[in-house]
Enzyme design. Structure first.
Site, mmCIF file in Angstrom:
data_model
loop_
_atom_site.group_PDB
_atom_site.id
_atom_site.type_symbol
_atom_site.label_atom_id
_atom_site.label_comp_id
_atom_site.label_asym_id
_atom_site.label_seq_id
_atom_site.Cartn_x
_atom_site.Cartn_y
_atom_site.Cartn_z
ATOM 1 N N TYR A 101 0.823 -1.212 0.000
ATOM 2 C CA TYR A 101 0.000 0.000 0.000
ATOM 3 C C TYR A 101 0.861 1.267 0.000
ATOM 4 O O TYR A 101 0.427 2.314 -0.459
ATOM 5 C CB TYR A 101 -0.900 0.037 1.235
ATOM 6 N N LYS A 159 3.434 -15.066 2.253
ATOM 7 C CA LYS A 159 3.751 -15.987 1.173
ATOM 8 C C LYS A 159 5.273 -16.050 1.010
ATOM 9 O O LYS A 159 5.842 -15.636 0.004
ATOM 10 C CB LYS A 159 3.028 -15.593 -0.128
ATOM 11 N N ASP A 219 -2.671 -18.000 0.748
ATOM 12 C CA ASP A 219 -3.701 -18.694 -0.038
ATOM 13 C C ASP A 219 -4.309 -19.833 0.772
ATOM 14 O O ASP A 219 -5.532 -20.020 0.808
ATOM 15 C CB ASP A 219 -3.132 -19.195 -1.378
ATOM 16 N N ASP A 259 -6.165 -7.104 4.230
ATOM 17 C CA ASP A 259 -7.333 -6.501 3.576
ATOM 18 C C ASP A 259 -8.238 -7.602 3.025
ATOM 19 O O ASP A 259 -9.448 -7.618 3.259
ATOM 20 C CB ASP A 259 -6.848 -5.573 2.457
ATOM 21 N N ASP A 288 -11.958 -9.286 4.869
ATOM 22 C CA ASP A 288 -13.264 -9.299 4.197
ATOM 23 C C ASP A 288 -13.852 -10.701 4.214
ATOM 24 O O ASP A 288 -15.051 -10.890 4.441
ATOM 25 C CB ASP A 288 -13.138 -8.828 2.731
HETATM 26 C C1 IPM Z 1 -10.333 -1.361 4.164
HETATM 27 C C2 IPM Z 1 -10.624 -0.733 2.834
HETATM 28 C C3 IPM Z 1 -9.496 0.230 2.506
HETATM 29 C C4 IPM Z 1 -8.226 -0.594 2.370
HETATM 30 C C5 IPM Z 1 -9.731 1.131 1.309
HETATM 31 C C6 IPM Z 1 -11.006 1.945 1.444
HETATM 32 C C7 IPM Z 1 -8.563 2.052 1.090
HETATM 33 O O1 IPM Z 1 -10.802 -1.723 1.863
HETATM 34 O O2 IPM Z 1 -10.201 -0.617 5.153
HETATM 35 O O3 IPM Z 1 -10.251 -2.584 4.227
HETATM 36 O O4 IPM Z 1 -7.961 -1.163 1.307
HETATM 37 O O5 IPM Z 1 -7.492 -0.654 3.353
HETATM 38 MG MG MG Z 2 -10.811 -3.697 2.645
#
Ligand code: IPM
Ligand code: MG
Length: 369
Positions: A143, A194, A227, A251, A255
């Site tokens: 990032y 990884k 993975d 990230d 999710d």
């Molecule tokens: C998160 C989001 C952010 C990230 C975006 C909005 C920049 O997806 O906080 O997980 O990728 O960190």
């Molecule tokens: Mg995210």
């Protein structure tokens, strides 16, 4: 009651302002019931800030965030800003806050509320009782790594570049956060990279192993390739206690873990920096969900992730564990009893609005305390 706490609220875009309004009612409730005293300021961030100031985070807003005892953040982004230049996209607002405030440890719990075990896309028996903490590194890796950019080659085609880079120090400091958390939980850390493909992942594995051996021999450490971790999260998520991983893998995996709980609308997060000489830990709290522009302004958003982010703030920034417990207990009771917002709708349950969920929450808060 202890000293007044300086809070900065940054509702942002989409459903951000709607869910923040409900969190604000909880702050008001805490003040009315003499449990805390807050000095509350608000600032624009993301697209909302672009519309007014031309940038997703002004220097003044950043300065206020740095000066605050804690920041409560909503969400940023939306199709309205799809065509703004890359370097001032709404997302830059949150990335700049993380980077400038050096909020390197992003704590993302994935916890299944009993009343919602049926809402998961996995079988209820796989997720009932699930309680994972993902510690995502948040100020390094791909990032932020240099070089980055899009360059044009001599033949006129282009090349996009991002760099995954981690130093010993960056890995150690986020590793310590994970090991400390594990000590207060089940005492297990799974470090995810990884290292079979990436040198930065190999270094990650080595540094974490040394840290565990030297400072945390009481915590059980395992390693997994990213993975495989994704696969294991979908196969048998309850095998995990604390997961520590890089910015990008965190990230993705957060999710996935979030979805196991049945609703992104329920998950909070905390992003913390290092304690300074005065004992202050820079901190920002935000729901894991995004700005959901498709339902913005319709009263459909679930405010509970924002409210649970506030509870994390009470716990981690202000040592108000009893009040955090009360807010979390009220959320559990709302989920068990009241109607639900559309994201977690269930047969036989009334579908209620964002504000009605807030009403139910405030009513339960008064009951549990
Ligand atoms: C998160 C989001 C952010 C990230 C975006 C909005 C920049 O997806 O906080 O997980 O990728 O960190
Ligand atoms: Mg995210």
């Amino acid at each position: 009651m202890t000293a007044t706490k300086n809070l900065l609220l940054m509702p942002g875009d989409g459903i951000g302002p709607e869910v923040m309004a409900q969190a604000r009612r909880v702050l008001d409730w805490l003040q009315e019931n003499k449990r805390a005293s807050f000095n509350i300021e608000e600032e624009l961030v993301g697209g909302a800030s672009i519309d007014v100031h031309g940038v997703p985070l002004t220097d003044a807003a950043l300065a206020k965030a740095k000066a605050a005892d804690a920041v409560l953040f909503g969400a940023v982004g939306g199709p309205k800003w799809d065509n703004v230049p890359f370097n001032i996209r709404p997302e830059v607002g949150i990335l700049k806050l993380r980077g400038e405030m050096q909020l390197f440890a992003n704590l993302r719990p994935a916890k299944v509320f009993d009343a919602l075990a049926d809402a998961s896309s996995l079988k209820p028996e796989l997720v009932r009782g699930l309680d994972i903490m993902i510690v995502r590194e948040a100020t390094g890796g791909i990032y932020f790594g240099e070089p980055r950019g899009i360059e044009t080659l001599p033949d006129g085609t282009q090349r996009g570049i991002n760099t995954e880079v981690y130093t010993t120090h960056e890995i150690q400091r986020v590793g310590r956060v994970a090991f400390e958390l594990a000590r207060k939980r089940e005492g297990r850390v799974c470090s995810v990279e990884k290292g079979n493909v990436m040198e930065s992942g190999l270094l990650w594995r080595q540094v974490i192993a040394k840290l565990q051996a030297e400072e945390y021999p009481d915590v059980k450490l395992s390693n997994m390739y990213a993975d495989n971790c994704a696969m294991q999260l979908a196969r048998n998520p309850k095998q995990f206690d604390v997961i520590v991983t890089s910015n990008l893998f965190g990230d993705l995996l957060s999710d996935l873990a979030a979805m196991l709980t049945g609703s992104l609308g329920l998950l909070p997060s905390a992003t913390l920096g290092a304690k300074d000489a005065a004992g202050h830990i820079p901190s920002l709290y935000e729901p894991i969900h995004g700005s959901a522009p498709d339902i913005a302004g319709m009263g459909k958003a679930n405010p509970l992730a924002q409210v649970l982010s506030l509870a994390m703030m009470l716990r981690y920034s202000f040592d108000m564990g009893a009040d955090a417990d009360a807010v979390e207990a009220a959320v559990e009771r709302v989920l068990a009893k009241a109607g639900r917002t559309p994201d977690i709708a269930a047969p036989g349950r009334a579908v209620i609005s964002t504000a009605e969920m807030g009403d139910a929450l405030i009513a339960e808060l008064s009951r549990v305390s």
